[in-house]
Design a protein around this motif. Structure first.
Motif, PDB file in Angstrom:
ATOM      1  N   LYS A   2       0.827  -1.205   0.000  1.00  0.00           N
ATOM      2  CA  LYS A   2       0.000   0.000   0.000  1.00  0.00           C
ATOM      3  C   LYS A   2       0.859   1.252   0.000  1.00  0.00           C
ATOM      4  O   LYS A   2       1.903   1.302   0.644  1.00  0.00           O
ATOM      5  N   ARG A   6      -1.313   9.238  -1.472  1.00  0.00           N
ATOM      6  CA  ARG A   6      -1.806   9.253  -2.841  1.00  0.00           C
ATOM      7  C   ARG A   6      -2.020  10.684  -3.280  1.00  0.00           C
ATOM      8  O   ARG A   6      -2.374  11.541  -2.477  1.00  0.00           O
ATOM      9  N   SER A 154     -12.534  14.120   4.176  1.00  0.00           N
ATOM     10  CA  SER A 154     -13.135  12.800   3.983  1.00  0.00           C
ATOM     11  C   SER A 154     -14.616  12.886   3.657  1.00  0.00           C
ATOM     12  O   SER A 154     -15.339  11.903   3.745  1.00  0.00           O
ATOM     13  N   SER A 158     -18.609   6.839   2.959  1.00  0.00           N
ATOM     14  CA  SER A 158     -19.054   5.852   1.989  1.00  0.00           C
ATOM     15  C   SER A 158     -19.718   4.713   2.744  1.00  0.00           C
ATOM     16  O   SER A 158     -19.233   4.287   3.789  1.00  0.00           O
ATOM     17  N   SER A 170     -16.994   4.069   5.817  1.00  0.00           N
ATOM     18  CA  SER A 170     -15.576   4.279   5.546  1.00  0.00           C
ATOM     19  C   SER A 170     -15.400   5.717   5.099  1.00  0.00           C
ATOM     20  O   SER A 170     -16.342   6.339   4.595  1.00  0.00           O
ATOM     21  N   TYR A 171     -14.204   6.235   5.274  1.00  0.00           N
ATOM     22  CA  TYR A 171     -13.956   7.652   5.007  1.00  0.00           C
ATOM     23  C   TYR A 171     -12.753   7.795   4.082  1.00  0.00           C
ATOM     24  O   TYR A 171     -11.643   8.091   4.522  1.00  0.00           O
ATOM     25  N   PRO A 172     -12.956   7.571   2.790  1.00  0.00           N
ATOM     26  CA  PRO A 172     -11.841   7.741   1.851  1.00  0.00           C
ATOM     27  C   PRO A 172     -11.334   9.180   1.892  1.00  0.00           C
ATOM     28  O   PRO A 172     -12.114  10.131   1.897  1.00  0.00           O
ATOM     29  N   VAL A 173     -10.018   9.334   1.920  1.00  0.00           N
ATOM     30  CA  VAL A 173      -9.417  10.670   1.962  1.00  0.00           C
ATOM     31  C   VAL A 173      -9.406  11.243   0.550  1.00  0.00           C
ATOM     32  O   VAL A 173      -8.943  10.601  -0.395  1.00  0.00           O
ATOM     33  N   LEU A 174      -9.932  12.456   0.430  1.00  0.00           N
ATOM     34  CA  LEU A 174     -10.003  13.103  -0.872  1.00  0.00           C
ATOM     35  C   LEU A 174      -8.731  13.873  -1.155  1.00  0.00           C
ATOM     36  O   LEU A 174      -8.144  14.480  -0.252  1.00  0.00           O
ATOM     37  N   SER A 478     -17.165  -6.643  -4.000  1.00  0.00           N
ATOM     38  CA  SER A 478     -16.264  -6.044  -3.026  1.00  0.00           C
ATOM     39  C   SER A 478     -16.240  -6.828  -1.725  1.00  0.00           C
ATOM     40  O   SER A 478     -15.246  -6.817  -1.001  1.00  0.00           O
ATOM     41  N   ASP A 573     -24.680   3.108  -0.647  1.00  0.00           N
ATOM     42  CA  ASP A 573     -23.888   4.297  -0.948  1.00  0.00           C
ATOM     43  C   ASP A 573     -24.639   5.279  -1.849  1.00  0.00           C
ATOM     44  O   ASP A 573     -24.156   5.700  -2.908  1.00  0.00           O
TER      45      ASP A 573
END
Length: 857
Positions: A2, A6, A154, A158, A170-174, A478, A573
Motif C-alpha cells: 500500500k 496518494r 473525507s 461511503s 468508511s472515510y476515503p481521503v479526498l 467487493s 452508498d
C-alpha cells in the motif's frame, strides 16, 4: 503493498485540446449535457468508470487517445465551440441583470454542505443538495452569489452493507488536487490564509475555490502544515466529532467564511455582499464577524447589530427542536473570551443564543435562536414548514400568536437541468422546441404523443434496472473478492414492472420500514402474478444513529429473502450519481414521514420533474402541491392513540392505494401497451409541477421577496454614516426601557344594537398609557376574529386605532392617551375582540419583531 500517500497527477493536454481543461475546470459541466457528451466521447467506458468526472477522466485516459482526438478536427471544433458557449454563458446578461438598482450587488450564501456533483462529495443529504441547486440556479439566472462552505477531507462517508444488513462506514481521503478546485492565491502566488484566534492557539485555513457556472464557491480547509495536529482535523469530516469539534467547524464556517469572502473580493474586484444568507444555523457566527467589523468603523455593538440584522437572511430547515445545533454555554463563552472578535464580548454573544423563553434551557447556546436574532429576514422551506417554524419559535415572541411570528416561507425547488434525465430533455427539444423541461408545453399531445412519453419513461426504467444490477453486483464483488456474483443478480428487477422508489437519509421520523408493517401483505403486493410491484430503496443513516442502522438492517434482511430478492433491493452508498438514474427510473416516488416533520422533501420533486408520480403523506412540499391528479396522498392518522396505531393505519392506507388504485391504473393498457390514464397523470405532472418545482422559481422568490428587501433595509441603515442604524438602536433601547409601563388602561365599545347584525360597525375607544413614548412610536390595534371556547380568537384580523389629536396632550407619562376606531362586523356567528399596543417603526418588518406587546386584560 500500500502507498503511504496518494495524489493526482493532472494530464498534459495537446494544445489543440486546450478547451477541455477550461471546460473541466468549471462545474457547469455537471448540468450541461452537451459538455458531458463531449467528455463521454473521449472514452465511454472510462467516463462511466470515473463516475462522469472530467478531471478524473483526463487524468486516466491514455495519452494516445488524446493525441488521436487532437488530430480529429471535428472533435477539436466541437470542444472549441463549447468553450465559446461557456464563455458567453459566464458573461452575457441574464434575468438578474434586467432588475433595477434595488437588487444587491452581491450575496454571500453560507452552507455547511454543498451537493453539486458526485465528483465533489461535500454533502450528506437534502440540505447540501438544496445548497448546490441554489448555486446552479443562481448561476443560470445571473444572480451574483458567492457560496461559502468547508472542504471536508473525507467528505461524509461511503456506505457498505454487510451480508446481515448492517451499515458500515468508511472515510476515503479526498485529494483536492484531483477535484475541480484551485487554491485562492495572493498576487505573489502565495496561498491566501484565513486565521482565527482560539483560546489555546490560532486556527489557520486555506481557501479552495470552485467555479459553479457564474458562481464562485469558497471552501475553507484546515488540513495544512501551519496548524498543529489537533487543529488540522477541524475540517476532517462533515458532521463529525463532538460538541467542541462541531463548534470549531461552525466558527470557521461563519467567521472564517466572511473573512474568505473579503479576501476573494479584494483579489477579484467582485463587489462585497450586501446581503448574507445563512442556509440553516450552522453558519450563524457570520453575523458576529460582521458586527466586529462595524464596531471597528465606530459603531456600538447594538448599532452594528441593527445593520447586520437588516442585511441577513436566515433559512431554517429544521422541523423539530432536536435538529438544532446547541452548545454548552461555558464552551461558547470560552471561545469568545479571546481576541477572536475585537469589540464583541462573550456576554453579548451568549445573549444572542440564549433560550430565555418558556421551556428553554439556561445551559445551552442555540444556533437557530441566534440565527433569528441576527437575521431580520427568516423563512422555512415549504408553506407547512413555515407554519411549523412559527409555532416552534413562538417563545421568542411572547404575547404574539404563532401566525405573527416573523418567519416566512420559500418552498424549495430543484435544479431541473441537473435532475431531469437527458432522454426527457431530448424529447422536449425534438418535439417541443426546447430542452428546458420546466417551460415545455407537455400538454401538447399533438407534438408529444402518449406513446412518446411512455417510451421515454420505459427507457428510463430500463436504465435504472441496469444500474441497480451493476451496483449490487459490484457491492457483492467487493465483499467476495474473486467470486462470481450469483446468477439471480442478473434477474434483479424487471424493466416492465411497476417500480416504486424510496431514497433519503434514515432518521426514524422518515419511517424507512413503514412498508414492512405487514410483511405478508407487502410480499403479496410484490409477487402479484397479474400486477407485480418492485421497490428500489437507498439511504444512509448517520454513523452515530444505531436505531437508523437497525431500520436499514431490518429492510435489507427482508429484501434478501429468496422469493422477493429480485423484487425489492437496497442500493448501498446513495449519492448524486445514483440519484440521477433512480429518480427518472421510478414510476412512483414514495415518501411516508411522520407529518409534519418533513420540512420539504425535495427527492419527490426530482422524481416529478421526470414524470414520476408521488405517493406521499401530505407533508413538506406535497402538502401544498398535491392536486389529486399528480399522484396519491397517504391519509395521515394524526388522531391515532399512539405511534404504533398511527403506523398501522398509515401503512394499511399505503397498501390499499398500491393494490387498489396505483397498480390497476399502471397495468391498464391500450392496444399499443400504453397505460392511457397513467400517461395522462404523467403529462399533467410535467405540465403543472415542472415550473413550480424548479430551483429557478425558488431563487427568483429569494431575490424578490428576501434579498431585495434586505438590501433596501441595509442600505437605509448604512447611509449617511450609519445615521439610521444609530437612530434605530437608540429607539429600540428607549422603547424597551419604557415598555413595562405601557398598558391598555380602559376599553369600551358601542355602535351596535342589542342584536348585532352583519354590516354593523363596532366603535372602539381605548385609553392607553404610553409611559413617555410618543404616539408615533406605537400602534394601537383592535384585534378581532371568531371567538370560540376559552375566548381564543381565530381568523384574526387587525385594525389600527387613531389617537385623539384633539384630546389632552401631556408630557406626563401618567396621562393616558385616547384612541378610537371602528370595525365592521363582516360575518355571522361568534365574534370577539381585544385591544393591544405594539411598537411601530418603519424599519421594522412587522409588529412582532421586538417581541413587545401590551394587551388589554
Amino acid at each position: 503493498m500500500k502507498a503511504i500517500r496518494r495524489f493526482t497527477v493532472r494530464a498534459v493536454l495537446p494544445d489543440d485540446l486546450g478547451a477541455l481543461e477550461e471546460l473541466a475546470g468549471n462545474l457547469r459541466w455537471s448540468w450541461h449535457e452537451p459538455t458531458r457528451q463531449l467528455f463521454a466521447r473521449i472514452s465511454p467506458e472510462l467516463w462511466q468508470k470515473v463516475g462522469h468526472d472530467p478531471i478524473a477522466l483526463l487524468g486516466a485516459v491514455d495519452p494516445s487517445r488524446l493525441a488521436e482526438l487532437a488530430a480529429d478536427q471535428g472533435y477539436v471544433d466541437w470542444a472549441n465551440h463549447l468553450r465559446e458557449d461557456l464563455r458567453a454563458y459566464l458573461t452575457e446578461s441574464r434575468w438578474y441583470q434586467s432588475l433595477d438598482g434595488s437588487a444587491p450587488k452581491s450575496i454571500g450564501y453560507f452552507s455547511p454542505e454543498f451537493g453539486i456533483a458526485a465528483a465533489l462529495p461535500q454533502y450528506s443529504g437534502g440540505l447540501g443538495i438544496l445548497a448546490g441547486d441554489h448555486l446552479k440556479a443562481a448561476s443560470d439566472l445571473g444572480v451574483p452569489l458567492i457560496g461559502v462552505g468547508l472542504f471536508y477531507r473525507s467528505g461524509y462517508f461511503s456506505q457498505a452493507i454487510t451480508p446481515d444488513g448492517w451499515q458500515l462506514e468508511s472515510y476515503p481521503v479526498l485529494d483536492p488536487d484531483g477535484l475541480p478546485l484551485s487554491v485562492l492565491r495572493n498576487p505573489d502566488g502565495t496561498a491566501v490564509q484565513i486565521t482565527l484566534a482560539l483560546p489555546n492557539g490560532v486556527l489557520h485555513a486555506r481557501v479552495w475555490q470552485a467555479a459553479v457556472g457564474r458562481v464562485r464557491l469558497l471552501l475553507l480547509d484546515t488540513d495544512i502544515p501551519e496548524n498543529e495536529e489537533r487543529l488540522r482535523s477541524v475540517t476532517d469530516r462533515l458532521y463529525g466529532g463532538g460538541g467542541e469539534h462541531r463548534l470549531l467547524q461552525e466558527l470557521l464556517l461563519g467567521i472564517g467564511g466572511v473573512r474568505a469572502i473579503k479576501a476573494w473580493t479584494d483579489l477579484s474586484g467582485f463587489p462585497e455582499p450586501e446581503v448574507f444568507h445563512t442556509n440553516e444555523g450552522h453558519a450563524g457566527f457570520l453575523g458576529l464577524e460582521r458586527i466586529s467589523d462595524l464596531i471597528g468603523e465606530g459603531l456600538t455593538f447594538d448599532e452594528a447589530l441593527q445593520v447586520v440584522r437588516a442585511g441577513t437572511v436566515f433559512t431554517t430547515h429544521t422541523p423539530v427542536p432536536a435538529g438544532i445545533d446547541r452548545f454548552e454555554r461555558p464552551l461558547v463563552q470560552q471561545y469568545f473570551s479571546t481576541d477572536l472578535l475585537p469589540g464583541v464580548s462573550a456576554q453579548d454573544v451568549l445573549a444572542l443564543g440564549a433560550e430565555d423563553y418558556p421551556d428553554g434551557s439556561p445551559d445551552v447556546f442555540n444556533m437557530a435562536v441566534m440565527g433569528l436574532r441576527l437575521g431580520q429576514h427568516a423563512n422555512g422551506v415549504s408553506q407547512l414548514h413555515g407554519d411549523v417554524s412559527r409555532h416552534m419559535f413562538n417563545g421568542l415572541y411572547p404575547g404574539f400568536d404563532p401566525d405573527e411570528v416573523p418567519i416566512d416561507s420559500v418552498t424549495n425547488g430543484v435544479h431541473a437541468p441537473t435532475w431531469t434525465d437527458p432522454m426527457l430533455r431530448a424529447l422536449a427539444e425534438e418535439r417541443l422546441g426546447t430542452d428546458d423541461t420546466t417551460t415545455a408545453d407537455w400538454a401538447n399531445s399533438g407534438a408529444v404523443s402518449d406513446l412518446d412519453l411512455w417510451s421515454v419513461r420505459t427507457r428510463m426504467r430500463e436504465q435504472l434496472v441496469e444500474d441497480a444490477r451493476r451496483r449490487l453486483s459490484a457491492a457483492w464483488g467487493s465483499q467476495n473478492p474473486g467470486g462470481v456474483a450469483p446468477a439471480w443478480m442478473n434477474d434483479l428487477l424487471d424493466p416492465s414492472v411497476l417500480t416504486i422508489g424510496f431514497a433519503r437519509r434514515v432518521p426514524t421520523y422518515k419511517r424507512l420500514t413503514l412498508m414492512l408493517h405487514n410483511p405478508e401483505r407487502l410480499r403479496a403486493i410484490l409477487l402479484n402474478p397479474d400486477r407485480p410491484v418492485q421497490i428500489v430503496i437507498a439511504g444512509k443513516s448517520h454513523p452515530a444513529d444505531d436505531e437508523g442502522k437497525r431500520l436499514i438492517q431490518k429492510l435489507v434482511q427482508f429484501a434478501s429473502e429468496p422469493d422477493i430478492r429480485t423484487r425489492m433491493v437496497f442500493l448501498p452508498d446513495y449519492d448524486i450519481g445514483m440519484a440521477q438514474l433512480l429518480y427518472p427510473g421510478t414510476d412512483i416516488w414514495l415518501n411516508n414521514p411522520l407529518r409534519p416533520l418533513e420540512a420539504c422533501g425535495t427527492s419527490g420533486m426530482k422524481a416529478a420533474l421526470n414524470g414520476a408520480l408521488n405517493l406521499s403523506i401530505l407533508d413538506g412540499w406535497w402538502n401544498e402541491f398535491y392536486d389529486g391528479e399528480n399522484g396519491w396522498a397517504i391519509p395521515s392518522a394524526d388522531a391515532a392513540g399512539d405511534g404504533a396505531e398511527r403506523d398501522a393505519l398509515e401503512a394499511e392506507a399505503l397498501y390499499d392505494l398500491i393494490e387498489n388504485q396505483i397498480a390497476p391504473r399502471f397495468y391498464d393498457r391500450d392496444g399499443d401497451n400504453v397505460p392511457e390514464a397513467w400517461v395522462a397523470q404523467i403529462r399533467h405532472t410535467l405540465s403543472t409541477l415542472s415550473p413550480e418545482l424548479s430551483a429557478e422559481r425558488m431563487v427568483r422568490e429569494y431575490v424578490n421577496r428576501l434579498y431585495v428587501p434586505a438590501t433596501g433595509y441595509e442600505r437605509r441603515l448604512t447611509a449617511d454614516g450609519f445615521m439610521a442604524a444609530r437612530g434605530l438602536s437608540a429607539w429600540k433601547q428607549r422603547v424597551r426601557a419604557a415598555w413595562p409601563g405601557v398598558n391598555v388602561a380602559h376599553v369600551e365599545s358601542g355602535g351596535v344594537d342589542a342584536v348585532p347584525q352583519v354590516g354593523d360597525e363596532l366603535h372602539v375607544r381605548a385609553l392607553i398609557n404610553l409611559n413617555g413614548l410618543h404616539p408615533d412610536e406605537v400602534e394601537v390595534q383592535v384585534v378581532y376574529g371568531r371567538s370560540h371556547d376559552g375566548d381564543e380568537l381565530t381568523d384574526v384580523r387587525h385594525a389600527a386605532l387613531s389617537v385623539d389629536v384633539d384630546g389632552p396632550a401631556s408630557d406626563d407619562p401618567s396621562v393616558a392617551r385616547e384612541y378610537r376606531g371602528t370595525v365592521q362586523l363582516a360575518w355571522a356567528g361568534a365574534f370577539g375582540y381585544t385591544v393591544r399596543v405594539v411598537p411601530k417603526n418603519e424599519l421594522l418588518l412587522g409588529a412582532a419583531e421586538l417581541g413587545l406587546v401590551a394587551v388589554a386584560s
